[in-house]
Design a protein around this motif. Structure first.
Motif, PDB file in Angstrom:
ATOM      1  N   ASP A 124       0.684  -1.169   0.024  1.00  0.00           N
ATOM      2  CA  ASP A 124      -0.095  -0.021   0.032  1.00  0.00           C
ATOM      3  C   ASP A 124       0.633   1.188   0.085  1.00  0.00           C
ATOM      4  OD1 ASP A 124      -2.034  -1.678   0.159  1.00  0.00           O
ATOM      5  OD2 ASP A 124      -2.619  -1.359   2.208  1.00  0.00           O
ATOM      6  N   ARG A 132       2.570   1.729  -3.234  1.00  0.00           N
ATOM      7  CA  ARG A 132       1.461   2.041  -4.427  1.00  0.00           C
ATOM      8  C   ARG A 132       1.142   3.607  -4.249  1.00  0.00           C
ATOM      9  NH1 ARG A 132      -3.334  -1.347  -4.952  1.00  0.00           N
ATOM     10  NH2 ARG A 132      -3.342  -0.822  -7.247  1.00  0.00           N
ATOM     11  N   GLN A 133       1.302   4.129  -2.992  1.00  0.00           N
ATOM     12  CA  GLN A 133       0.796   5.661  -2.740  1.00  0.00           C
ATOM     13  C   GLN A 133       2.160   6.513  -3.283  1.00  0.00           C
ATOM     14  OE1 GLN A 133       0.700   5.848   1.315  1.00  0.00           O
ATOM     15  NE2 GLN A 133      -1.343   4.795   1.668  1.00  0.00           N
ATOM     16  N   ARG A 136       4.848   3.464  -7.212  1.00  0.00           N
ATOM     17  CA  ARG A 136       5.520   1.998  -7.657  1.00  0.00           C
ATOM     18  C   ARG A 136       4.568   1.207  -8.170  1.00  0.00           C
ATOM     19  NH1 ARG A 136       9.886   5.031  -8.073  1.00  0.00           N
ATOM     20  NH2 ARG A 136      10.697   5.620  -6.117  1.00  0.00           N
ATOM     21  N   GLN A 137       4.874   0.334  -9.081  1.00  0.00           N
ATOM     22  CA  GLN A 137       4.140  -0.868  -9.483  1.00  0.00           C
ATOM     23  C   GLN A 137       4.378  -1.924  -8.486  1.00  0.00           C
ATOM     24  OE1 GLN A 137       3.208  -1.063 -13.980  1.00  0.00           O
ATOM     25  NE2 GLN A 137       5.510  -0.756 -13.703  1.00  0.00           N
ATOM     26  N   VAL A 138       3.500  -2.668  -8.094  1.00  0.00           N
ATOM     27  CA  VAL A 138       3.522  -3.649  -7.046  1.00  0.00           C
ATOM     28  C   VAL A 138       2.720  -4.807  -7.747  1.00  0.00           C
ATOM     29  CG1 VAL A 138       2.808  -4.381  -4.789  1.00  0.00           C
ATOM     30  CG2 VAL A 138       3.663  -2.374  -5.181  1.00  0.00           C
ATOM     31  N   ASP A 165      -0.939  -3.716  -7.973  1.00  0.00           N
ATOM     32  CA  ASP A 165      -1.296  -3.546  -9.643  1.00  0.00           C
ATOM     33  C   ASP A 165      -1.648  -4.613 -10.185  1.00  0.00           C
ATOM     34  OD1 ASP A 165      -0.865  -0.315  -9.626  1.00  0.00           O
ATOM     35  OD2 ASP A 165       1.105  -1.257  -8.671  1.00  0.00           O
TER      36      ASP A 165
END
Length: 447
Positions: free
Chosen positions: A80, A83-84, A87-89, A108
């Motif tokens: 979390d 992504r904030q 970054r692609q996760v 993602d």
């Protein structure tokens, strides 16, 4: 393009621990797979058990986590935050496959099942920042697998690993392996397995197959025969069933296993309680004479440890003492874990009405009681205290030293050394866990 692969911590509540002396297998293999399909990608490996993972400093085009159930809360927090920051996760692993909707809320993209058939396309999509929400991996045959990449770590490991098969022939209710790997057992070409181990700079290994000798007797005997011819000075340990030791070719199997470097095996004893064995659907994997099977394995120079679950809804208080008595009688060690119904298993569905409300997944770690019991004497507090006490008693120095001479001298010295290397650190780890648990209870006590 840069890819960071992260192995989450096993420590309670996501706290960093000293970690295992074994290189995280999934990460090394995914690094090899990446360089096989996209050799231009830069790969970084992070073992969050041994080093700090700071999401604010993680700079990569894609950051991927492989997730087991008790690791999920820590992973979700990290994902979390990443992504904030834009970054692609990517998330994958058994827990993600079991609960894709839950995992998908923190990523993602997620991978369901095995990665080989979709990894190249996934990396291409990540580079374009066009990841699909779900990548459905298949169940490929295991010929031509990529070799693990072992030189990317910032830390050192005592053990490497190797894999000869995926899947398990048994259908135990507490295990998700047969579902995760497609419901059938697939084996790797023997020459590829032997070449991979022979070319590794490591000398000690963990055979990560769910069952090192129960998948196919003819295949396994031939594998061990070839390993014995080609691998000198390399030793390993693994997990196996007991019913295979009933096979007419068991003597040949065990002789070749020892020549192939097998020094110790964790066997699935599962439980002394017949009601629990039946609930786990594990009766058939025990064989006709499982006590005799233990002696037969040791007579071939291979150490034995019993994998056992305790605290299930069929278990009773006397079963804790029964484990200690069994180990003293056979002069064998055991690895007792709290019966834990993991999502994606039949046992989870069976125990779902009895799960304790409000628990997060990091309580599903084999140390905590996560469900209620009909017997008021088997309270949650009792079961958690009883397993701590049992572990402490199982791994006293006198007990450890009394077990080692039970291994045939056909395994000297490596099987005897391995026995100590497994038992003594495990005893220390259990003792440390007990101390930390006691300290936590004191800080949480009122007043």
């Amino acid at each position: 393009m840069k890819l960071i692969l992260v192995s989450p911590p096993f420590g309670e509540k996501g706290q960093k621990s000293k970690g295992l002396p074994i290189a995280p297998p999934v990460l090394e293999y995914l690094a090899g797979l990446t360089l096989q399909v996209r050799p231009d990608v830069t790969v970084e490996l992070v073992d969050a058990n041994k080093e700090q993972f700071n999401p604010d400093q993680a700079d990569a085009d894609l950051i991927s986590f492989t997730v087991l159930t008790p690791q999920a809360p820590w992973v979700y927090r990290m994902a979390d935050r990443l992504r904030q920051m834009g970054r692609q996760v990517l998330l994958g692993g058994i827990h993600v496959t079991a609960l894709p909707d839950e995992a998908g809320r923190h990523a993602d993209a997620i991978v369901l099942g095995e990665a080989e058939e979709i990894w190249g396309a996934l990396l291409d999509d990540a580079e374009k920042r066009r990841l699909k929400p779900v990548y459905q991996g298949g169940f490929p045959e295991l010929k031509g697998l990529s070799r693990p990449i072992t030189n990317l770590w910032k830390t050192n490991y005592v053990y490497g690993y190797f894999q000869t098969s995926r899947g398990c022939p048994h259908r135990c209710t507490f295990c998700s392996v047969h579902e995760f790997f497609g419901g059938r057992v697939r084996t790797r070409p023997i020459d590829e397995v032997v070449a991979e181990i022979a070319q590794s700079k490591r000398r000690l290994f963990w055979g990560i197959d769910d069952n090192v000798w129960g998948v196919n007797m003819d295949y396994t005997i031939e594998l061990y025969l070839e390993m014995g011819k080609s691998l000198r000075g390399k030793s390993w340990f693994g997990s196996g069933d007991l019913v295979s030791v009933d096979h007419p070719r068991a003597g040949e199997l065990l002789t070749n296993a020892r020549k192939a470097g097998l020094t110790a095996v964790l066997v699935g004893w599962e439980s002394n309680n017949i009601g629990s064995l039946e609930e786990y659907k594990a009766v058939t994997k025990q064989g006709r004479q499982r006590r005799d099977a233990i002696k037969k394995i040791r007579d071939h120079g291979i150490e034995v440890m019993l994998f056992m679950m305790i605290g299930g809804r069929q278990d009773r208080r006397e079963d804790y003492e029964g484990i200690l008595k069994l180990c003293d009688e056979l002069k064998v060690s055991a690895h007792p874990v709290m019966t834990t119904p993991f999502p994606g298993t039949q046992l989870y569905e069976l125990y779902k009405p009895y799960l304790v409300p409000g628990l997060d997944w990091d309580s599903f770690d084999g140390n905590h009681a996560v469900f209620t019991h009909d017997d008021p004497l088997m309270s949650i507090d009792y079961r958690e205290e009883a397993i701590v006490k049992l572990r402490a008693e199982l791994f006293t120095i006198p007990r450890i030293l009394g077990r080692i001479p039970q291994i045939s001298w056909r395994g000297f010295p490596m099987s005897h050394i391995t026995s100590w290397m497994i038992q003594y650190p495990q005893g220390r780890a259990f003792t440390q866990f007990a101390r930390e648990r006691e300290a936590l209870k004191k800080t949480e006590a009122p007043g």
